[in-house]
Design an enzyme around this catalytic site. Structure first.
Site, short mmCIF file in Angstrom:
data_model
loop_
_atom_site.label_atom_id
_atom_site.label_comp_id
_atom_site.label_asym_id
_atom_site.label_seq_id
_atom_site.Cartn_x
_atom_site.Cartn_y
_atom_site.Cartn_z
N ARG A 183 0.82 -1.22 0.00
CA ARG A 183 0.00 0.00 0.00
C ARG A 183 0.85 1.27 0.00
O ARG A 183 0.45 2.29 -0.56
CB ARG A 183 -0.93 0.00 1.21
CG ARG A 183 -2.05 -1.00 1.04
CD ARG A 183 -2.88 -1.12 2.28
NE ARG A 183 -4.16 -1.74 1.97
CZ ARG A 183 -5.05 -2.08 2.89
NH1 ARG A 183 -4.79 -1.85 4.16
NH2 ARG A 183 -6.19 -2.63 2.54
N LYS B 62 -18.65 -15.37 4.68
CA LYS B 62 -20.01 -14.97 5.01
C LYS B 62 -20.77 -14.42 3.84
O LYS B 62 -20.29 -13.56 3.11
CB LYS B 62 -19.95 -13.90 6.09
CG LYS B 62 -19.56 -14.46 7.44
CD LYS B 62 -19.99 -13.46 8.45
CE LYS B 62 -19.63 -13.80 9.85
NZ LYS B 62 -19.65 -12.56 10.63
N GLY C 245 -8.29 -8.87 0.74
CA GLY C 245 -7.00 -9.30 1.27
C GLY C 245 -6.64 -10.74 0.92
O GLY C 245 -5.52 -11.02 0.49
N GLY D 11 -12.83 -3.72 1.12
CA GLY D 11 -14.17 -3.19 1.44
C GLY D 11 -14.63 -2.17 0.43
O GLY D 11 -15.78 -2.19 -0.02
P1 AMP Z 1 -14.28 -13.21 4.20
O1 AMP Z 1 -13.64 -12.47 5.32
O2 AMP Z 1 -15.78 -13.25 4.30
O3 AMP Z 1 -13.78 -12.81 2.85
O4 AMP Z 1 -13.84 -14.73 4.39
C1 AMP Z 1 -12.52 -15.16 4.36
C2 AMP Z 1 -12.42 -16.41 5.16
O5 AMP Z 1 -13.33 -17.36 4.69
C3 AMP Z 1 -11.06 -17.09 5.10
O6 AMP Z 1 -10.46 -16.96 6.36
C4 AMP Z 1 -11.41 -18.54 4.79
O7 AMP Z 1 -10.71 -19.46 5.61
C5 AMP Z 1 -12.87 -18.61 5.10
N1 AMP Z 1 -13.57 -19.69 4.38
C6 AMP Z 1 -13.61 -19.90 3.07
N2 AMP Z 1 -14.29 -21.02 2.79
C7 AMP Z 1 -14.69 -21.55 3.96
C8 AMP Z 1 -15.44 -22.70 4.33
N3 AMP Z 1 -15.90 -23.56 3.41
N4 AMP Z 1 -15.68 -22.92 5.64
C9 AMP Z 1 -15.20 -22.06 6.56
N5 AMP Z 1 -14.51 -20.95 6.28
C10 AMP Z 1 -14.24 -20.69 5.00
#
Ligand code: AMP
Length: 391
Positions: free
Chosen positions: A37, A198, A348, A371
């Protein structure tokens, strides 16, 4: 397209320029661990110095809750910037107040000053008019080059921009040019790949992209909620129980433009050394959980990406922090890099996967703002950009 004034549209000679940068970088033992960055802000900083401006940089770093905290000091970024620029960079232990005012006043054209973390002050995140006024008093012009913070209406990103002539820096322009073009006039087919844990964080993005994209490829934990909405038991998989109705509604309206994995990798515990199996999408056995997309899905997604005109990717396809469940994420990274499409990667985790694959030079644009790039894909206006002067 980008209808805001740029630093090249104003005369900055002998002016004091307050530049909001995104120096929110990882720090370890007082040293900058990843300077992506900071490097991204160099063109703007160098340009202003070459034009004879005195450059005052401000940024937040981390989320200090209780005021000043040495752990979140900007000092290491000033030291690192000095090395990158090959010239002295002064540091001020305040962002606003008498010490900052005299440091800014003493700064001469061609000199650089880094102010302390703006989030050491409560006013910053509240977009407090007094904090904005104090920031504005340090300079003659305001430059926003902090794309990664532009989705927040804070004093240093929004409030101050309304009190000084406010223009965009080169990084801000570049980010908005690529993301804006992808949304407004994408080379087709326009494919979006969305992953991550999520679904709630990305519902707005899915809804907006369903109007624009030719296909949305879903992966990561997010997919589980869609599977659950289709009625499959998900075992111990991560499922967003509150989002089931929304997921159902999106599935009904999306037709075949929303693509879900056809196979997944399941594990018997949340551990890299867990037993694992590939299965077609269906009921997940009790005691098992979905950890990654499967090989057929990787191949199918790669094929879609291969024929794309534009690809936007945000979010990992599985628990990519564990090498055994990183195959889907790295597979998608490779497909995006190998495609001839205009490729834009944000967030990220996806950016780190691209970097770790050594494929970053094959990507058209790697966004510095997770974001902020999601909010653009959601079709929202970024407050930090809206506050700048129109062309
Ligand atoms: P986010 O912050 O919503 O972009 O999510 C990123 C996180 O999602 C990473 O730390 C991944 O380990 C997690 N992730 C991706 N796929 C899965 C899954 N099938 N089950 C649990 N966590 C997950």
């Amino acid at each position: 397209m980008f209808n805001k004034k740029l630093i090249t549209d104003i005369d900055v000679k002998s002016q004091k320029a307050l530049v909001r940068v995104d120096f929110n970088v990882p720090i370890k033992d007082g040293k900058v661990e990843d300077d992506t960055r900071i490097v991204a802000a160099l063109p703007t900083i160098r340009y202003l110095l070459d034009q004879g401006a005195a450059v005052i940089l401000c940024s937040h770093l981390g989320r200090p809750k209780e005021g000043p905290d040495p752990k979140y000091s900007m000092r290491p970024t000033a030291e690192h910037l000095s090395k990158l620029l090959g010239r002295p960079v002064a540091f001020c232990e305040e962002s606003v107040g008498p010490v900052a005012e005299s440091a800014a006043k003493a700064l001469k054209p061609g000199e650089v000053l880094v102010l302390e973390n703006t989030r050491f002050y409560k006013g910053e995140t509240k977009n407090d008019p007094e904090m904005s006024r104090q920031l504005a008093s340090l300079a003659d012009v305001y430059v926003n080059d902090a794309f990664g913070s532009a989705h927040r209406a804070h004093s240093s990103t929004e409030g101050v921009a309304r009190l000084l002539p406010g223009v965009a820096g080169f990084l801000m322009e570049k980010e908005i040019k690529y993301l804006g073009a992808a949304i407004a006039d994408p080379k087709r087919p326009f494919i979006a790949i969305l992953g991550g844990a999520k679904i709630v964080d990305k519902i707005g993005v899915i809804r907006n992209l369903l109007q624009i994209a030719d296909a949305i490829l879903i992966g990561g934990g997010m997919a589980n909620t869609f599977f659950a909405a289709q009625g499959y038991p998900m075992g111990d998989s991560l499922v967003d129980a509150d989002a089931l109705d929304t997921a159902r509604e999106i599935l009904q309206g999306a037709g075949n433009r929303l693509r879900l994995p056809v196979d997944v990798v399941i594990a018997d515990s949340f551990d890299d050394s867990a037993s694992r199996q590939v299965m077609d999408v269906g009921p997940v056995p009790e005691g098992w959980r979905i950890m990654d997309i499967g090989p057929e899905t990787i191949a199918a997604y790669a094929k879609v990406v291969n024929g794309a005109g534009t690809v936007v990717w945000n979010g990992p396809m599985g628990v990519f922090e564990m090498p055994n469940f990183a195959v889907g994420t790295f597979g998608v990274a490779k497909a995006v890099a190998e495609s001839d499409a205009v490729s834009i990667v944000g967030g990220g985790d996806s950016v780190s996967a691209i970097n770790r694959s050594g494929l970053s030079d094959k990507i058209t644009h790697i966004s510095t703002g997770g974001g902020a790039s999601l909010e653009m894909l959601e079709g929202l206006t970024l407050p930090g950009v809206a506050a700048l002067q129109d062309k």
